[in-house]
Design a protein around this motif. Structure first.
Motif, short mmCIF file in Angstrom:
data_model
loop_
_atom_site.label_atom_id
_atom_site.label_comp_id
_atom_site.label_asym_id
_atom_site.label_seq_id
_atom_site.Cartn_x
_atom_site.Cartn_y
_atom_site.Cartn_z
N TYR A 127 4.80 50.13 33.26
CA TYR A 127 4.37 51.67 32.78
C TYR A 127 2.83 51.93 33.57
N GLU A 130 4.13 55.87 37.51
CA GLU A 130 5.17 56.86 37.09
C GLU A 130 5.58 57.58 38.21
N HIS A 251 9.76 51.98 34.26
CA HIS A 251 8.82 50.88 33.73
C HIS A 251 8.07 49.93 34.96
N ALA A 318 6.34 58.20 25.77
CA ALA A 318 5.96 57.39 26.90
C ALA A 318 4.94 56.23 26.43
N LYS A 322 4.44 51.93 26.57
CA LYS A 322 3.43 51.37 27.08
C LYS A 322 2.66 50.58 26.06
#
Length: 351
Positions: A127, A130, A251, A318, A322
């Motif tokens: 992460y 992106e 990811h 999101a 993370k």
């Protein structure tokens, strides 16, 4: 689609085997002679170029373009034998061959390269990247060159550049994944890579290493519920026929290393080396662009034809992914070292 690709792959393997048998009978050598660089009396160097993707995949197509380009620009003084679809062995075997000099060139995914160069484990920090444009900037910049130089030292090959494997996304046959809580109880296929396995396990699913060639059947039979590969590969391998949901939250931005054995590199003249490196740079741009086009085109096809349901997590969702994988960083630091991890995080922050 999958059966069609398998038939073509089997035909390619059969033709390769026949060629190797003829070569062996005529020259009294063995099949490895065909894999390593050779130079004829006219100074023509023939190099093998190997990878694991199908000839119809973006990597296969870009490799064919590269072959034509380097042969044209070198005026026939560099010839490329293109071996797609693991024809010279698995990615690990090809990487080992490039390191030892028995195979000339390889385009190999970072998870496999990490087994030969510990510094490459940094590419699996989750992460962080992106979108692909950010990935291109990072791997084409000072960080990418620094990491490439480390792979030369640790792996024993000549580093040529970073192409693009994929933005790795989770897809599965059971349910939509919006947060890590939705991954609980899912069996997700991974490569036999302990970092990838930890990412999946830390998200609450169960990491299940399975050979890539067995993945379609494993998904079809329910041995695993899902997988984590990019959009283009999910389409080209027919996985959309056996998964129903995809979460569009990468990811890992997964680069391919492009490497040549030092012995093979040294067989090229300075002028040939210059041409070859320029053509690799063009190959990387071509392969990345094809991958980007394929992602857009294939995602639309899978949604319309296969009924694939996609979901893009919100910023808050999101952040949960993370947070759930924050313990992966210490593991990667223990493998790759603090210096390269800090350099990667700095490059990400500045991109």
């Amino acid at each position: 689609m999958k059966k069609s690709w398998q038939r073509k792959s089997m035909l390619a393997m059969a033709l390769l085997s026949m060629s190797l048998l003829i070569f062996t009978a005529g020259c009294g050598g063995n099949s490895s002679d065909k894999k390593a660089a050779s130079t004829d009396k006219q100074g023509v160097v023939t190099l093998s170029w190997a990878h694991g993707s199908s000839p119809e995949d973006r990597l296969g197509k870009a490799s064919e373009n590269f072959k034509k380009n380097v042969e044209k620009k070198s005026k026939g003084t560099i010839l490329i034998n293109h071996y797609p679809a693991n024809q010279l062995g698995s990615e690990r075997e090809v990487m080992e061959g490039v390191s030892l000099g028995s195979i000339d060139c390889g385009v190999i995914s970072s998870a496999v390269v990490a087994g030969f160069s510990k510094s490459v484990n940094v590419t699996n920090l989750p992460y962080m990247i992106e979108n692909r444009q950010k990935g291109w900037k990072i791997y084409d910049g000072p960080f990418g060159q620094k990491l490439g130089a480390l792979t030369e030292k640790e792996g024993g090959w000549k580093f040529l550049g970073w192409a693009e494997n994929s933005l790795r996304q989770f897809s599965n046959s059971k349910r939509e994944i919006r947060t890590p809580a939705d991954m609980a109880g899912l069996k997700i296929r991974t490569q036999e890579n302990d970092v990838h396995m930890k990412i999946v396990n830390d998200l609450g699913a169960s990491a299940t290493p399975i050979a890539f060639g067995e993945l379609y059947t494993a998904l079809q039979q329910g041995t695993v519920d899902g997988q984590e590969n990019g959009v283009a590969l999910t389409y080209s391998m027919g996985f959309a026929e056996v998964v129903k949901y995809m979460t569009l939250l990468p990811h890992i931005y997964d680069p391919y290393i492009v490497a040549i054995s030092k012995e093979s590199w040294n067989k090229l003249s300075p002028e040939q080396q210059k041409i070859f490196q320029e053509c690799v740079k063009e190959f990387i741009k071509d392969e990345r662009n094809l991958n980007e086009q394929n992602d857009k085109e294939f995602l639309s096809i899978m949604e319309k034809k296969n009924g694939l349901k996609t979901y893009t997590p919100t910023a808050a969702e999101a952040a949960q992914f993370k947070e759930a994988t924050k313990d992966v960083e210490p593991m990667i630091r223990s493998k790759a070292g603090d210096e390269i991890v800090d350099a990667f995080k700095k490059a990400v922050a500045e991109s």
